[in-house]
Design a protein around this motif. Structure first.
Motif, PDB file in Angstrom:
ATOM      1  N   ASP A   1       0.826  -1.214   0.000  1.00 51.56           N
ATOM      2  CA  ASP A   1       0.000   0.000   0.000  1.00 51.56           C
ATOM      3  C   ASP A   1       0.856   1.258   0.000  1.00 51.56           C
ATOM      4  O   ASP A   1       0.557   2.228  -0.702  1.00 51.56           O
ATOM      5  CB  ASP A   1      -0.938   0.009   1.210  1.00 51.56           C
ATOM      6  N   VAL A   2       1.925   1.232   0.779  1.00 53.06           N
ATOM      7  CA  VAL A   2       2.820   2.393   0.845  1.00 53.06           C
ATOM      8  C   VAL A   2       3.521   2.597  -0.495  1.00 53.06           C
ATOM      9  O   VAL A   2       3.599   3.716  -1.013  1.00 53.06           O
ATOM     10  CB  VAL A   2       3.857   2.223   1.968  1.00 53.06           C
ATOM     11  N   PHE A   3       4.038   1.519  -1.051  1.00 48.88           N
ATOM     12  CA  PHE A   3       4.723   1.615  -2.335  1.00 48.88           C
ATOM     13  C   PHE A   3       3.777   2.157  -3.414  1.00 48.88           C
ATOM     14  O   PHE A   3       4.159   3.013  -4.215  1.00 48.88           O
ATOM     15  CB  PHE A   3       5.260   0.246  -2.769  1.00 48.88           C
ATOM     16  N   GLU A   4       2.575   1.653  -3.438  1.00 45.27           N
ATOM     17  CA  GLU A   4       1.615   2.065  -4.458  1.00 45.27           C
ATOM     18  C   GLU A   4       1.259   3.548  -4.310  1.00 45.27           C
ATOM     19  O   GLU A   4       1.197   4.294  -5.299  1.00 45.27           O
ATOM     20  CB  GLU A   4       0.349   1.219  -4.376  1.00 45.27           C
ATOM     21  N   LYS A   5       1.045   3.976  -3.084  1.00 43.47           N
ATOM     22  CA  LYS A   5       0.724   5.382  -2.840  1.00 43.47           C
ATOM     23  C   LYS A   5       1.877   6.284  -3.252  1.00 43.47           C
ATOM     24  O   LYS A   5       1.672   7.329  -3.903  1.00 43.47           O
ATOM     25  CB  LYS A   5       0.411   5.591  -1.359  1.00 43.47           C
ATOM     26  N   ASN A   6       3.090   5.899  -2.884  1.00 39.67           N
ATOM     27  CA  ASN A   6       4.264   6.687  -3.262  1.00 39.67           C
ATOM     28  C   ASN A   6       4.447   6.734  -4.774  1.00 39.67           C
ATOM     29  O   ASN A   6       4.767   7.783  -5.346  1.00 39.67           O
ATOM     30  CB  ASN A   6       5.518   6.098  -2.620  1.00 39.67           C
ATOM     31  N   ALA A   7       4.248   5.590  -5.420  1.00 40.69           N
ATOM     32  CA  ALA A   7       4.402   5.523  -6.876  1.00 40.69           C
ATOM     33  C   ALA A   7       3.377   6.406  -7.575  1.00 40.69           C
ATOM     34  O   ALA A   7       3.701   7.118  -8.534  1.00 40.69           O
ATOM     35  CB  ALA A   7       4.267   4.084  -7.352  1.00 40.69           C
ATOM     36  N   GLU A   8       2.150   6.382  -7.105  1.00 41.95           N
ATOM     37  CA  GLU A   8       1.108   7.207  -7.714  1.00 41.95           C
ATOM     38  C   GLU A   8       1.458   8.686  -7.638  1.00 41.95           C
ATOM     39  O   GLU A   8       1.244   9.446  -8.591  1.00 41.95           O
ATOM     40  CB  GLU A   8      -0.231   6.950  -7.030  1.00 41.95           C
ATOM     41  N   ALA A   9       2.018   9.099  -6.504  1.00 48.06           N
ATOM     42  CA  ALA A   9       2.393  10.506  -6.338  1.00 48.06           C
ATOM     43  C   ALA A   9       3.498  10.897  -7.312  1.00 48.06           C
ATOM     44  O   ALA A   9       3.463  11.990  -7.912  1.00 48.06           O
ATOM     45  CB  ALA A   9       2.827  10.763  -4.901  1.00 48.06           C
TER      46      ALA A   9
END
Length: 308
Positions: free
Chosen positions: A168-176
């Motif tokens: 979840d953290v990786f995905e959120k960071n990647a989206e940003a």
């Protein structure tokens, strides 16, 4: 690189460099694991920034190739290989650029160290035929913001596979970060949509994917590697190209010898400007907070002086 040299370096690394110290900055890679922190080693600057954007505060991301060095001719030392084998994750661009990785992976326990080829899934183009390197695969996908997004997605998938509890953290960071690349892409599109002069001359053939993405024409003095020497016939053809297209600028790179670009500019009576392939970002740039995104913004401003 000679295979026996590489093999000897790898053997030496296992016996001598097992206890190398850690560093947490972008300038060099960490060489030992911290059980509480994800340790990621990346090859050169774009891979570092893309990966760091995804990892965020979840781990340490470091550079293998020292700042100020470009990756085309880089060969790893024994200590470098130890840094990779000690890492949780190793990220590189492609076999077309970091050709040494294919042999080096023979010594890496890929169950322990996740290996991510960021350009995996991207069809690499051949060089444009302007040099003796014609036919070689062009690795410079990171200079196209659209393909850079694909690399970030591939890095995210690899990190998630290795650390699913942090998905979840990786995905959120990647989206940003991908949102920033999307904004960058829109700026390039807007700048070149209505251009009538769409050609540019650059020091080496690093901007082929960017040119294709935005309908531009790259003419390179050298081939895939910035150190390749162009032939006299090539220089004569470029002189004609500059004159026929009424170009006012020839682009060079700060981290490679610019003498040929400058000589061509003198011969044709045009100015020179920097166009940065983001291969060998300097330590001073890192200290000043320069980033992939800021360099790409600067590249756009430079290109807009020619693409009109």
């Amino acid at each position: 690189m000679k295979k026996w040299i590489f093999a000897a370096a790898l053997l030496f690394s296992t016996s001598i460099f097992a206890a190398c110290g850690t560093q947490g900055t972008a300038s060099s890679a960490s060489s030992t694991k911290n059980d509480d922190t994800i340790n990621v080693v990346t090859t050169f600057y774009p891979m570092y920034e893309f990966t760091k954007a995804v990892v965020g505060d979840e781990g340490d991301v470091t550079l293998l190739i020292p700042a100020g060095n470009e990756p085309h001719e880089y060969e790893p030392s024994a200590q470098d290989m130890t840094k990779i084998t000690d890492a949780d994750v190793f990220v590189y661009n492609s076999d077309a650029l970091e050709g040494w990785v294919a042999n080096g992976l023979d010594t890496v326990d890929t169950d322990k160290t996740k290996v991510i080829q960021a350009a995996e899934g991207i069809t690499l183009s051949e060089s444009d035929g302007a040099s003796e390197e014609a036919g070689e695969l062009d690795p410079h996908v990171w200079l196209d913001p659209v393909l850079a997004k694909q690399e970030v997605e591939t890095i995210t998938a690899g990190l998630t596979d290795q650390f699913p509890d942090k998905a979840d953290v990786f995905e959120k960071n990647a989206e940003a970060y991908i949102a920033k690349l999307t904004d960058l892409d829109k700026k390039y599109q807007a700048a070149f949509d209505n251009a009538t002069q769409r050609s540019f001359v650059t020091q080496h053939a690093a901007f082929g994917y960017l040119a294709k993405e935005y309908g531009l024409t790259q003419e390179a003095i050298s081939g895939i590697s910035p150190e390749e020497e162009p032939s006299a016939a090539r220089l004569a053809a470029l002189k004609t190209f500059v004159e026929d297209h009424d170009l006012s600028i020839i682009y060079f790179e700060e981290t490679a010898s610019s003498k040929v670009a400058e000589a061509l500019a003198d011969e044709t009576g045009v100015a020179t400007e920097v166009l940065n392939p983001i291969e060998g970002i300097t330590q001073a740039d890192l200290a000043d907070g320069v980033t992939y995104l800021s360099i790409m913004e600067d590249n756009l401003k430079s290109l807009m002086k020619t693409i009109k």
